[in-house]
Design a protein around this motif. Structure first.
Motif, PDB file in Angstrom:
ATOM      1  N   LEU A  44       0.819  -1.226   0.080  1.00 52.77           N
ATOM      2  CA  LEU A  44       0.119   0.096   0.120  1.00 52.77           C
ATOM      3  C   LEU A  44       0.702   1.313  -0.027  1.00 52.77           C
ATOM      4  N   LYS A  45       0.355   2.273  -0.511  1.00 53.69           N
ATOM      5  CA  LYS A  45      -0.946   2.297  -0.829  1.00 53.69           C
ATOM      6  C   LYS A  45      -0.867   2.135  -2.615  1.00 53.69           C
ATOM      7  N   GLY A  46       0.070   2.396  -2.938  1.00 58.12           N
ATOM      8  CA  GLY A  46       0.245   2.471  -4.637  1.00 58.12           C
ATOM      9  C   GLY A  46      -0.502   1.032  -5.378  1.00 58.12           C
ATOM     10  N   ALA A  47      -0.236  -0.074  -4.745  1.00 57.92           N
ATOM     11  CA  ALA A  47      -0.494  -1.195  -5.289  1.00 57.92           C
ATOM     12  C   ALA A  47      -1.839  -1.788  -5.684  1.00 57.92           C
ATOM     13  N   GLU A  68       1.727  -1.570   4.435  1.00 60.28           N
ATOM     14  CA  GLU A  68       1.948  -0.130   4.126  1.00 60.28           C
ATOM     15  C   GLU A  68       3.442   0.100   4.300  1.00 60.28           C
ATOM     16  N   ILE A  69       4.010   0.696   3.173  1.00 61.10           N
ATOM     17  CA  ILE A  69       5.289   1.098   3.255  1.00 61.10           C
ATOM     18  C   ILE A  69       5.628   2.561   2.672  1.00 61.10           C
ATOM     19  N   SER A  70       6.305   3.429   3.346  1.00 67.05           N
ATOM     20  CA  SER A  70       6.516   4.766   2.966  1.00 67.05           C
ATOM     21  C   SER A  70       7.790   5.185   2.938  1.00 67.05           C
ATOM     22  N   SER A  71       8.248   5.988   1.945  1.00 70.02           N
ATOM     23  CA  SER A  71       9.364   6.641   2.272  1.00 70.02           C
ATOM     24  C   SER A  71       9.185   8.064   2.897  1.00 70.02           C
ATOM     25  N   TYR A  72      10.017   8.488   3.780  1.00 72.90           N
ATOM     26  CA  TYR A  72       9.785   9.849   4.496  1.00 72.90           C
ATOM     27  C   TYR A  72       9.717  11.025   3.344  1.00 72.90           C
ATOM     28  N   THR A  77      10.370  12.215  -6.139  1.00 70.88           N
ATOM     29  CA  THR A  77      11.191  11.080  -6.203  1.00 70.88           C
ATOM     30  C   THR A  77      11.546  10.672  -4.604  1.00 70.88           C
ATOM     31  N   SER A  78      11.705   9.285  -4.597  1.00 67.85           N
ATOM     32  CA  SER A  78      11.658   8.758  -3.195  1.00 67.85           C
ATOM     33  C   SER A  78      13.073   9.007  -2.379  1.00 67.85           C
ATOM     34  N   SER A  79      12.760   9.229  -1.302  1.00 61.91           N
ATOM     35  CA  SER A  79      14.087   9.807  -0.430  1.00 61.91           C
ATOM     36  C   SER A  79      15.029   8.947   0.100  1.00 61.91           C
ATOM     37  N   VAL A 100       3.404  -7.649  -4.324  1.00 71.62           N
ATOM     38  CA  VAL A 100       2.731  -6.897  -5.387  1.00 71.62           C
ATOM     39  C   VAL A 100       3.033  -5.347  -5.375  1.00 71.62           C
ATOM     40  N   GLU A 101       3.716  -4.788  -6.162  1.00 69.05           N
ATOM     41  CA  GLU A 101       4.234  -3.430  -6.091  1.00 69.05           C
ATOM     42  C   GLU A 101       3.562  -2.594  -7.627  1.00 69.05           C
ATOM     43  N   ASP A 102       3.393  -1.572  -7.465  1.00 70.66           N
ATOM     44  CA  ASP A 102       2.937  -0.455  -8.332  1.00 70.66           C
ATOM     45  C   ASP A 102       4.194  -0.150  -9.391  1.00 70.66           C
ATOM     46  N   ILE A 103       5.379   0.350  -8.614  1.00 74.74           N
ATOM     47  CA  ILE A 103       6.435   0.681  -9.229  1.00 74.74           C
ATOM     48  C   ILE A 103       7.694   0.499  -8.539  1.00 74.74           C
ATOM     49  N   VAL A 104       8.823  -0.098  -9.363  1.00 75.14           N
ATOM     50  CA  VAL A 104      10.066  -0.187  -8.837  1.00 75.14           C
ATOM     51  C   VAL A 104      10.798   1.037  -9.462  1.00 75.14           C
ATOM     52  N   ASP A 105      11.493   1.862  -8.634  1.00 78.00           N
ATOM     53  CA  ASP A 105      12.048   2.860  -9.111  1.00 78.00           C
ATOM     54  C   ASP A 105      13.667   2.859  -8.783  1.00 78.00           C
ATOM     55  N   SER A 106      13.845   3.323  -7.456  1.00 83.67           N
ATOM     56  CA  SER A 106      15.442   3.238  -7.279  1.00 83.67           C
ATOM     57  C   SER A 106      15.661   1.813  -6.696  1.00 83.67           C
ATOM     58  N   GLY A 107      14.594   1.084  -6.357  1.00 84.64           N
ATOM     59  CA  GLY A 107      14.673  -0.209  -5.727  1.00 84.64           C
ATOM     60  C   GLY A 107      14.833  -0.304  -4.223  1.00 84.64           C
ATOM     61  N   THR A 108      14.867   0.912  -3.685  1.00 85.63           N
ATOM     62  CA  THR A 108      15.193   1.042  -2.154  1.00 85.63           C
ATOM     63  C   THR A 108      14.198   0.430  -1.296  1.00 85.63           C
ATOM     64  N   THR A 109      12.712   0.694  -1.830  1.00 80.54           N
ATOM     65  CA  THR A 109      11.693   0.408  -0.980  1.00 80.54           C
ATOM     66  C   THR A 109      11.618  -1.339  -1.234  1.00 80.54           C
ATOM     67  N   MET A 160      -1.460   5.304  -8.201  1.00 80.15           N
ATOM     68  CA  MET A 160      -0.391   6.018  -7.906  1.00 80.15           C
ATOM     69  C   MET A 160      -0.750   7.562  -7.974  1.00 80.15           C
ATOM     70  N   ASP A 161      -0.022   8.086  -6.669  1.00 82.15           N
ATOM     71  CA  ASP A 161      -0.353   9.436  -6.405  1.00 82.15           C
ATOM     72  C   ASP A 161       0.652  10.517  -6.916  1.00 82.15           C
ATOM     73  N   TYR A 162       0.178  11.781  -6.727  1.00 82.40           N
ATOM     74  CA  TYR A 162       0.954  12.922  -6.704  1.00 82.40           C
ATOM     75  C   TYR A 162       0.244  13.873  -5.247  1.00 82.40           C
ATOM     76  N   TYR A 166      -4.850  11.711  -7.291  1.00 79.82           N
ATOM     77  CA  TYR A 166      -4.937  11.226  -8.590  1.00 79.82           C
ATOM     78  C   TYR A 166      -4.851   9.616  -8.570  1.00 79.82           C
ATOM     79  N   ARG A 167      -4.954   9.148  -7.552  1.00 81.65           N
ATOM     80  CA  ARG A 167      -4.923   7.673  -7.583  1.00 81.65           C
ATOM     81  C   ARG A 167      -5.786   6.745  -8.232  1.00 81.65           C
ATOM     82  N   ASN A 168      -7.050   7.559  -8.320  1.00 84.08           N
ATOM     83  CA  ASN A 168      -8.510   7.130  -8.934  1.00 84.08           C
ATOM     84  C   ASN A 168      -8.167   7.395 -10.585  1.00 84.08           C
TER      85      ASN A 168
HETATM   86  C1  PRP Z   1       6.512   4.164  -4.225  1.00 82.09           C
HETATM   87  C2  PRP Z   1       5.760   2.801  -4.661  1.00 82.09           C
HETATM   88  C3  PRP Z   1       6.921   1.916  -4.583  1.00 82.09           C
HETATM   89  C4  PRP Z   1       8.026   2.985  -3.986  1.00 82.09           C
HETATM   90  C5  PRP Z   1       9.062   2.885  -5.361  1.00 82.09           C
HETATM   91  O1  PRP Z   1       5.812   4.222  -3.012  1.00 82.09           O
HETATM   92  O2  PRP Z   1       4.656   2.350  -4.354  1.00 82.09           O
HETATM   93  O3  PRP Z   1       6.823   1.388  -3.091  1.00 82.09           O
HETATM   94  O4  PRP Z   1       7.737   4.159  -4.124  1.00 82.09           O
HETATM   95  O5  PRP Z   1      10.199   3.657  -4.967  1.00 82.09           O
HETATM   96  P1  PRP Z   1      11.752   3.215  -4.928  1.00 82.09           P
HETATM   97  O6  PRP Z   1      12.147   1.992  -5.803  1.00 82.09           O
HETATM   98  O7  PRP Z   1      12.755   4.530  -5.469  1.00 82.09           O
HETATM   99  O8  PRP Z   1      11.865   2.841  -3.420  1.00 82.09           O
HETATM  100  P2  PRP Z   1       5.467   5.714  -2.036  1.00 82.09           P
HETATM  101  O9  PRP Z   1       6.752   5.854  -1.074  1.00 82.09           O
HETATM  102  O10 PRP Z   1       5.254   6.699  -3.060  1.00 82.09           O
HETATM  103  O11 PRP Z   1       4.242   5.476  -1.022  1.00 82.09           O
HETATM  104  P3  PRP Z   1       2.465   5.053  -1.704  1.00 82.09           P
HETATM  105  O12 PRP Z   1       2.593   3.685  -2.449  1.00 82.09           O
HETATM  106  O13 PRP Z   1       1.881   4.683  -0.476  1.00 82.09           O
HETATM  107  O14 PRP Z   1       2.089   6.110  -2.584  1.00 82.09           O
END
Ligand code: PRP
Length: 183
Positions: A44-47, A68-72, A77-79, A100-109, A160-162, A166-168
């Protein structure tokens, strides 16, 4: 003004999303059987939308759970600092887990989740990600089922949000630059 007026372009249409998600489901149906009884973990939440649509294509018995995982901080961009806001209800010892993830960006999460899950002794862990931005990868993480590889653009919609909005939106899009000044 409608939130849809904030969208500059559509990157992946609803039809293309649904067609690819159906394919991912079929692919997973060839890998898993009832006996595996996988646990699908929606990050959560994006997926949430991806999870809901993906599971409707699965023919093997499975269970679902949420984390539910979040970046600070809130930015486009993820922190790099990850925290668990909601942990699994399920004990995953000996289980076949599918993240199940919506997006893998930096891979940190994902790297954080994989390392965290490894300490819980599951039988297997695989990853399904709707989107991947390979050009942004800072940590090499394994993704077993990928929907689309996308360029380095800030995307929103389909879960996915900004700024939590916009998640809907039922497709993947890119916002107009002025929106980042306004919200
Ligand atoms: C987004 C997305 C991934 C993560 C990917 O989550 O859902 O979990 O960032 O980025 P990374 O690969 O750079 O770590 P976000 O922290 O925005 O939370 P949300 O899903 O609740 O919107």
């Amino acid at each position: 003004m409608s939130l849809f007026n904030d969208i500059e372009k559509v990157l992946i249409t609803t039809d293309d999303l649904q067609a690819r998600i159906a394919e991912l489901g079929q692919e997973m149906n060839t890998v898993y059987s009832d006996d595996d009884l996988p646990l699908l973990v929606c990050i959560l939440k994006g997926a949430y939308m991806f999870m809901a649509d993906l599971t409707r294509h699965l023919t093997f018995r499975h269970e679902i759970d949420f984390m539910e995982i979040s970046s600070y901080g809130k930015s486009t961009t993820s922190s790099g600092v990850v925290r668990i806001l909601l942990d699994l209800e399920t004990n995953i010892v000996g289980r076949n887990v599918i993240i199940v993830e919506d997006i893998v960006d930096s891979g940190t999460t994902l790297d954080y989740i994989l390392r965290n899950f490894a300490t819980r002794n599951p039988a297997t862990v695989r990853v399904a990600a709707l989107l991947s931005k390979p050009s942004r990868r800072r940590i090499d993480v394994p993704v077993d089922f990928v929907g689309f590889e996308i360029p380095d653009e800030f995307v929103m919609g389909y879960g996915m949000d900004y700024a939590e909005q916009y998640r809907n939106v039922p497709y993947i899009g890119v916002l107009k630059p002025e929106v980042y000044q306004r919200i």
